[in-house]
Design a protein around this motif. Structure first.
Motif, PDB file in Angstrom:
ATOM      1  N   HIS A  64       2.011  -4.828   2.300  1.00 42.77           N
ATOM      2  CA  HIS A  64       1.574  -3.638   1.551  1.00 42.77           C
ATOM      3  C   HIS A  64       0.730  -2.863   2.483  1.00 42.77           C
ATOM      4  O   HIS A  64      -0.522  -2.739   2.363  1.00 42.77           O
ATOM      5  CB  HIS A  64       1.344  -3.760   0.074  1.00 42.77           C
ATOM      6  N   HIS A  65       1.175  -2.183   3.081  1.00 48.81           N
ATOM      7  CA  HIS A  65       0.496  -1.500   4.136  1.00 48.81           C
ATOM      8  C   HIS A  65      -0.439  -0.368   3.723  1.00 48.81           C
ATOM      9  O   HIS A  65      -1.430  -0.184   4.256  1.00 48.81           O
ATOM     10  CB  HIS A  65       1.433  -0.733   5.412  1.00 48.81           C
ATOM     11  N   ALA A  66       0.124   0.339   2.375  1.00 49.87           N
ATOM     12  CA  ALA A  66      -0.959   1.259   2.022  1.00 49.87           C
ATOM     13  C   ALA A  66      -2.136   0.728   1.339  1.00 49.87           C
ATOM     14  O   ALA A  66      -3.064   1.705   1.233  1.00 49.87           O
ATOM     15  CB  ALA A  66       0.107   2.043   0.844  1.00 49.87           C
ATOM     16  N   ALA A  67      -2.094  -0.592   1.163  1.00 46.21           N
ATOM     17  CA  ALA A  67      -3.130  -1.218   0.577  1.00 46.21           C
ATOM     18  C   ALA A  67      -4.351  -1.715   1.746  1.00 46.21           C
ATOM     19  O   ALA A  67      -5.538  -2.176   1.386  1.00 46.21           O
ATOM     20  CB  ALA A  67      -2.999  -2.394  -0.432  1.00 46.21           C
TER      21      ALA A  67
END
Length: 251
Positions: free
Chosen positions: A238-241
């Protein structure tokens, strides 16, 4: 083109025969390596604590006493010493693999294993309902789906998931490229009963699982009578996290 076929319904499954008929219209170098018995719901499991056996059923036709992942893994290591397959096709599964079903699916996981080995892979599933559609949609539309995909250059660690609607072939409305949808598995059923010796046992079911027909998903497409074609990636990050988590561990 060298094509390897596999599935999770087993070497004698009707859907595998459907897939083989389609593959032979794409190539004359078609191999089969599938589980000896049904492995539905096996996911991406690999047999580590017991041996698996490779059985020959004729020219370029084999079964493995293990999971779909075992079948692809063993085929690539044992059967293709000279040249790896150019394409792996998994299916045709008797039942859809939509939304979160992908995480449970042996059909999709066999394609994932091929993708991990750097081989383009496509998973195919046929939805079933009580209308006698059988595999007719796949038989009629299968080549129209496979031909554009067969020679496509896929990005590394990706695969394509295809689901055919539960309709007669002449009722299928077309092909849609869509994203993965999501189910609500919190409502999945659990059957509790007692065996002949009086001991309790449990049987998991998904009959009560709900899904949201969000626009542009595989669930919506199949519900609307279309063939759903969904590109998937094996990067679960989950790259956004990453940034928010990194701040929590900052000095």
């Amino acid at each position: 083109m060298r094509i390897l076929l596999t599935n999770d319904d087993g070497i004698h499954a009707p859907g595998l025969a459907v897939l083989e008929a389609l593959a032979r219209q794409l190539s004359d170098d078609v191999w089969v390596c599938a589980p000896t018995e049904e492995q539905s719901g096996a996911g991406h499991s690999l047999t580590l604590h017991q041996p698996v056996r490779l059985r020959e059923h004729g020219d370029k036709r084999f079964s493995v006493t293990g999971t779909p992942t075992d079948s692809v893994n063993l085929a690539l290591r044992k059967l293709f010493a000279d040249r790896k397959p150019d394409l792996v096709l998994s299916g045709v599964n008797a039942g859809e693999n939509l939304g979160d079903d992908i995480t449970y699916s042996g059909t999709a996981s066999a394609a994932m294993e091929a993708s991990l080995a750097g081989i383009p892979a496509i998973a195919l599933s046929q939805a079933f309902r009580d209308n006698g559609a059988s595999f007719s949609a796949t038989e009629e539309w299968g080549l129209r789906v496979l031909r554009p995909l067969a020679n496509m250059t896929m990005a590394k660690r990706t695969l394509v998931n295809v689901n055919f609607p539960s309709l007669p072939a002449d009722k299928v409305r077309g092909i849609r490229v869509v994203r993965q949808g999501f189910h609500d598995y919190s409502r999945g059923s659990l059957v509790e009963a007692t065996d002949p010796r009086g001991r309790p046992y449990y049987w998991f079911g998904l009959q009560d699982a709900e899904h949201t027909l969000d626009h542009g998903t595989d669930l919506e497409a199949v519900e609307d009578g279309y063939i759903a074609v969904t590109p998937l990636q094996l990067d679960l990050t989950h790259h956004a996290a990453i940034g928010a988590l990194a701040e929590r561990f900052a000095d």
